[in-house]
Design a protein around this motif. Structure first.
Motif, short mmCIF file in Angstrom:
data_model
loop_
_atom_site.label_atom_id
_atom_site.label_comp_id
_atom_site.label_asym_id
_atom_site.label_seq_id
_atom_site.Cartn_x
_atom_site.Cartn_y
_atom_site.Cartn_z
N ALA A 1 -1.69 9.48 -12.12
CA ALA A 1 -1.41 8.20 -11.46
C ALA A 1 -1.67 7.02 -12.38
CB ALA A 1 -2.25 8.08 -10.18
N ARG B 1 2.34 1.72 -3.54
CA ARG B 1 1.37 2.28 -4.48
C ARG B 1 1.17 3.77 -4.23
NH1 ARG B 1 -1.27 -2.64 -3.39
NH2 ARG B 1 -2.65 -1.60 -1.88
N GLU B 2 1.09 4.14 -2.96
CA GLU B 2 0.89 5.55 -2.60
C GLU B 2 2.08 6.39 -3.05
OE1 GLU B 2 0.31 8.28 1.44
OE2 GLU B 2 0.05 6.10 1.52
N ARG B 3 3.30 5.89 -2.83
CA ARG B 3 4.49 6.65 -3.20
C ARG B 3 4.63 6.76 -4.71
NH1 ARG B 3 7.46 10.90 -2.39
NH2 ARG B 3 9.64 10.64 -2.97
N ALA C 1 2.21 6.82 -6.94
CA ALA C 1 1.23 7.82 -7.38
C ALA C 1 1.71 9.22 -7.03
CB ALA C 1 -0.13 7.54 -6.74
N GLU C 2 2.36 9.36 -5.87
CA GLU C 2 2.84 10.67 -5.43
C GLU C 2 3.94 11.20 -6.35
OE1 GLU C 2 4.86 12.71 -1.42
OE2 GLU C 2 4.42 10.55 -1.49
N ALA D 1 0.83 -1.20 0.00
CA ALA D 1 0.00 0.00 0.00
C ALA D 1 0.87 1.25 0.00
CB ALA D 1 -0.93 -0.01 1.22
N GLN D 2 1.93 1.24 0.79
CA GLN D 2 2.84 2.39 0.82
C GLN D 2 3.54 2.58 -0.52
OE1 GLN D 2 5.12 0.98 4.25
NE2 GLN D 2 4.38 2.73 5.47
#
Length: 303
Positions: free
Chosen positions: A118, A104-106, A108-109, A101-102
């Motif tokens: 994204a 994927r978040e990074r 996209a960021e 999850a981290q």
């Protein structure tokens, strides 16, 4: 053979140092040493006071998260069989302990930071334009939150219309995240636009090192003057100095005695063939490696 012979420079946080010089001068070897792809046979590379050459295990892994690279041709540096998101996530997966999850978040960021949506992470390199591929390469370098990014000819493979966009993006990311850059480039206009300080290399040595505007406005070393004279001017009608060097670059296997540039230098003196000059400060924030600027021969600045 000494591919890089006694060079020394410092890159501060939020600072860009440009490294220029003709092919074979040692720029690529310097980059490989900095990225720990090669180990120096002498000398040290320090990051936050730690000797990079002595790092191993987790310490070396931490170093690789702090120092990343963006190469000249994104088509060659991106794996054509991997989606953009997988390429970007690789540095996180290899070097940092993060959850899916981290990750994927990074991803996209950083895609958002380089100006891509994204959903672009699900596409392959061939589905992007050249400028977009370089943004993917930059996103990959940013993913592990580095302190230093080595930019090896980052815009030379791009169309002229796209270069300014990428250069502005690099400057914006630097101001927002305090990144340090080592910029290696042949295009002198690119270096002048991005770099705060510029080091000019010739045959494995730094021959001039100063603030970028100081180097470009008042180049001191004869080689720097010749290098700038050979560059295409922004305004072809503007008056400029014509300086043609004779001969070829000597072999680094058997460099000339004394000053390495003296066989081609139009200002060479008798001592240049015997005594190697040292890099000395000749003006505020301006160092040059040339006998012309010793006390007995120092000309007026800009002469």
């Amino acid at each position: 053979m000494r591919a890089v012979d006694g060079i020394s420079f410092t890159i501060g946080r939020g600072e860009t140092v440009g490294l220029v010089g003709e092919s074979g001068c040692g720029k690529t070897t310097t980059v490989r040493l900095l990225l720990r792809l090669e180990r120096p046979t002498a000398g040290r590379i320090l990051l936050d006071g730690r000797d990079v050459g002595e790092l191993s295990g987790q310490s070396l892994q931490d170093y690789r998260t702090k120092v990343q690279a963006v190469f000249q041709d994104p088509w060659s540096s991106l794996n054509p069989r991997r989606r953009a998101r997988d390429t970007i996530a690789e540095a996180l997966i290899v070097n940092r302990q993060v959850s899916s999850a981290q990750t994927r978040e990074r991803v996209a960021e950083v895609l958002q930071q380089v100006g891509l949506p994204a959903e672009a992470g699900g596409r392959y390199p061939h589905e992007f334009s050249g400028g977009q591929r370089q943004r993917i390469a930059l996103a990959s370098a940013l993913a592990s939150r580095p302190e230093l990014i080595v930019l090896d000819e980052p815009v030379s493979a791009l169309d002229v219309s796209i270069r300014a966009q990428i250069m502005n993006l690099l400057k914006d990311l630097q101001s927002r995240h305090g990144l340090a850059y080592l910029l290696v480039a042949h295009n002198l206009a690119t270096v002048r636009y991005i770099a705060h300080r510029t080091a000019v290399m010739y045959l494995g040595q730094i021959v001039e090192y100063a603030g970028t505007e100081s180097v470009y406005r008042t180049p001191l070393h004869p080689y720097t003057k010749a290098l700038f004279a050979a560059a295409l001017p922004a305004d072809p009608d503007a008056p400029r100095e014509t300086l043609v060097l004779s001969g070829e670059v000597p072999s680094p296997i058997d460099p000339p005695a004394g000053c390495r540039f003296h066989p081609r230098c139009p200002s060479a003196m008798e001592q240049c063939a015997r005594v190697a000059p040292t890099l000395r400060t000749v003006a505020p924030d301006h160092e040059v490696c040339c006998h012309l600027y010793e006390a007995d021969h120092a000309p007026e600045r800009g002469a």
